[in-house]
Design a protein around this motif. Structure first.
Motif, PDB file in Angstrom:
ATOM      1  N   LYS A  24       0.872  -1.329  -0.178  1.00 31.20           N
ATOM      2  CA  LYS A  24      -0.374   0.364   0.006  1.00 31.20           C
ATOM      3  C   LYS A  24       0.789   1.154   0.191  1.00 31.20           C
ATOM      4  O   LYS A  24       2.069   1.715   0.577  1.00 31.20           O
ATOM      5  N   LEU A  25       0.844   2.366  -0.896  1.00 35.43           N
ATOM      6  CA  LEU A  25       1.670   3.186  -1.487  1.00 35.43           C
ATOM      7  C   LEU A  25       0.683   4.638  -0.804  1.00 35.43           C
ATOM      8  O   LEU A  25      -0.654   4.662  -0.309  1.00 35.43           O
ATOM      9  N   PRO A  26       2.003   5.547   0.297  1.00 38.25           N
ATOM     10  CA  PRO A  26       1.358   6.748   1.102  1.00 38.25           C
ATOM     11  C   PRO A  26       0.479   7.631   0.153  1.00 38.25           C
ATOM     12  O   PRO A  26      -0.710   8.009   0.790  1.00 38.25           O
ATOM     13  N   GLY A  58      -2.591   3.891  -4.004  1.00 40.42           N
ATOM     14  CA  GLY A  58      -2.336   2.961  -5.060  1.00 40.42           C
ATOM     15  C   GLY A  58      -1.642   2.375  -3.778  1.00 40.42           C
ATOM     16  O   GLY A  58      -1.483   2.034  -2.923  1.00 40.42           O
ATOM     17  N   SER A  59      -1.486   1.143  -4.886  1.00 34.59           N
ATOM     18  CA  SER A  59      -0.824   0.146  -4.174  1.00 34.59           C
ATOM     19  C   SER A  59      -0.040  -0.789  -5.006  1.00 34.59           C
ATOM     20  O   SER A  59      -0.179  -0.675  -6.911  1.00 34.59           O
ATOM     21  N   LEU A  60       0.835  -1.923  -4.946  1.00 32.47           N
ATOM     22  CA  LEU A  60       1.662  -2.383  -6.097  1.00 32.47           C
ATOM     23  C   LEU A  60       1.124  -3.634  -6.024  1.00 32.47           C
ATOM     24  O   LEU A  60       1.609  -3.705  -4.632  1.00 32.47           O
ATOM     25  N   LEU A 119      11.329  -4.208  -3.336  1.00 36.77           N
ATOM     26  CA  LEU A 119      12.242  -3.800  -2.008  1.00 36.77           C
ATOM     27  C   LEU A 119      13.315  -4.379  -1.990  1.00 36.77           C
ATOM     28  O   LEU A 119      14.229  -3.128  -1.379  1.00 36.77           O
ATOM     29  N   ALA A 120      13.916  -4.884  -3.368  1.00 34.88           N
ATOM     30  CA  ALA A 120      15.235  -5.313  -3.237  1.00 34.88           C
ATOM     31  C   ALA A 120      16.146  -4.198  -4.426  1.00 34.88           C
ATOM     32  O   ALA A 120      17.076  -3.576  -3.680  1.00 34.88           O
ATOM     33  N   LEU A 121      15.178  -3.289  -5.240  1.00 34.53           N
ATOM     34  CA  LEU A 121      15.907  -2.227  -5.910  1.00 34.53           C
ATOM     35  C   LEU A 121      16.499  -0.848  -4.732  1.00 34.53           C
ATOM     36  O   LEU A 121      17.264  -0.934  -4.657  1.00 34.53           O
ATOM     37  N   VAL A 122      15.195  -1.333  -3.978  1.00 38.08           N
ATOM     38  CA  VAL A 122      15.531  -0.453  -2.229  1.00 38.08           C
ATOM     39  C   VAL A 122      16.543  -0.214  -1.602  1.00 38.08           C
ATOM     40  O   VAL A 122      17.422   0.240  -1.543  1.00 38.08           O
ATOM     41  N   VAL A 123      16.942  -1.528  -0.912  1.00 37.28           N
ATOM     42  CA  VAL A 123      18.746  -2.340  -0.347  1.00 37.28           C
ATOM     43  C   VAL A 123      19.178  -1.996  -1.646  1.00 37.28           C
ATOM     44  O   VAL A 123      20.399  -1.178  -0.954  1.00 37.28           O
ATOM     45  N   ALA A 124      18.974  -2.217  -2.734  1.00 39.62           N
ATOM     46  CA  ALA A 124      20.217  -1.972  -3.659  1.00 39.62           C
ATOM     47  C   ALA A 124      20.918  -0.630  -3.531  1.00 39.62           C
ATOM     48  O   ALA A 124      22.045  -0.304  -3.412  1.00 39.62           O
ATOM     49  N   ALA A 136      11.552   4.315  -5.320  1.00 39.69           N
ATOM     50  CA  ALA A 136      11.205   3.038  -6.243  1.00 39.69           C
ATOM     51  C   ALA A 136       9.423   2.670  -5.757  1.00 39.69           C
ATOM     52  O   ALA A 136       9.619   1.219  -6.076  1.00 39.69           O
ATOM     53  N   LEU A 137       8.941   3.070  -5.014  1.00 37.89           N
ATOM     54  CA  LEU A 137       8.253   2.300  -4.242  1.00 37.89           C
ATOM     55  C   LEU A 137       6.480   3.468  -4.728  1.00 37.89           C
ATOM     56  O   LEU A 137       5.999   3.905  -4.438  1.00 37.89           O
ATOM     57  N   GLN A 138       6.703   3.261  -6.316  1.00 40.29           N
ATOM     58  CA  GLN A 138       5.420   4.474  -6.663  1.00 40.29           C
ATOM     59  C   GLN A 138       4.900   3.437  -7.645  1.00 40.29           C
ATOM     60  O   GLN A 138       5.391   2.662  -8.239  1.00 40.29           O
ATOM     61  N   PRO A 139       3.544   4.555  -8.146  1.00 38.99           N
ATOM     62  CA  PRO A 139       3.435   3.021  -8.678  1.00 38.99           C
ATOM     63  C   PRO A 139       3.730   3.363 -10.067  1.00 38.99           C
ATOM     64  O   PRO A 139       4.249   1.753 -10.978  1.00 38.99           O
TER      65      PRO A 139
END
Length: 288
Positions: free
Chosen positions: A164-166, A169-171, A180-185, A249-252
């Motif tokens: 759920k995106l703040p 919408g949602s992924l 999430l892997a992209l975020v960590v990278a 990275a946490l956007q639609p």
């Protein structure tokens, strides 16, 4: 006549101080186990805080009328993992990078074992390379450990579902793990400047706490300078300015602009600092 350097039969500089040997030595260090325990415990501490406090934010929309990433922490396991990264990326994840990279050479010098390693004989460049690769590997492992534990614990507690995106919408659930892997990278790449600073300081001192503390302290100074809006566009040259660019990275629709700029700034600083570490250590008197 040119000087002839005798080399023992079978000796190869590339085979000295293998990565597996250095990794095993670092794995057995108490600070490695303590840091791993702290990162693994953080998700459970947050879950307890949410349970005691009645939910993230302490009220509807955190009490300020806006929905933030923390307010959606209990929506799913993916949301909980993203929240753990959000609350730790600014400082907590800086500590293991500074610790692993800043302690690695300085600790050997403080124990007076550095001279024996070089007399093995391990070439100085080979020693630094082995220690740097292992330190970065442990730093990456620390950053992976936190979201993995958070995702597993969050899924068990809040269920598996879309992220759920703040902003609305949602992924889809299938997209959450790659995002999430992209975020960590990106967080890892953005912390390369901290790694470079800590590693350079580690080659300049025999006080491990000085190298680690210096890297953490200068990182804090960078965060303070980034908060000075009077600097204007000069803040874009500060690595701290881009530390939360992973939110794109946490956007639609995935946005790369901020992350690419942040990665370029961090890698540029890191390369200079790593080069200074190798150059300075090649000339350093390790006996004194």
């Amino acid at each position: 006549m040119s000087a002839v350097t005798e080399v023992a039969p079978g000796y190869r500089a590339s085979r000295t101080l293998p990565l597996r040997v250095e990794a095993l030595r670092q794995w057995r260090r108490r600070r490695t186990l303590v840091m791993g325990g702290v990162l693994a415990a953080l998700p459970f501490i947050l879950m307890t805080a949410f349970a005691v406090g009645g939910g993230p934010g302490g009220g509807p929309n955190g009490g300020n009328g806006r929905i933030t990433l923390i307010d959606t922490a209990t929506a799913s396991g993916a949301n909980f993992a993203a929240t753990c990264l959000f609350v730790s990326a600014g400082f907590l994840l800086v500590v293991p990078v500074a610790l692993f990279c800043g302690d690695t050479v300085a600790s050997e010098a403080s124990w007076s074992s550095l001279r024996y390693l070089l007399a093995s004989p391990v070439p100085r460049a080979r020693l630094l390379w082995s220690k740097l690769v292992v330190a970065l590997g442990f730093s990456l492992a620390a950053m992976v450990l936190l979201p993995v534990v958070a995702l597993a614990a969050g899924t068990a507690a809040y269920g598996w579902g879309p992220l759920k995106l703040p902003a609305g919408g949602s992924l889809a659930a299938a997209e959450t793990v790659p995002r999430l892997a992209l975020v960590v990278a990106f967080i890892f790449v953005s912390q390369l400047v901290t790694a470079g600073l800590a590693f350079w300081l580690s080659t300049r001192t025999d006080a491990p706490l000085g190298a680690v503390g210096g890297a953490v302290g200068l990182t804090i100074v960078g965060n303070v300078l980034d908060a000075v809006t009077a600097l204007g566009s000069w803040r874009e040259f500060l690595p701290a300015h881009w530390q939360f660019a992973w939110a794109d990275a946490l956007q639609p629709h995935l946005e790369w602009g901020g992350m690419v700029k942040g990665a370029a700034v961090s890698v540029s600083y890191a390369l200079v600092l790593f080069a200074l570490a190798f150059r300075g250590f090649a000339r350093k008197d390790i006996v004194s």
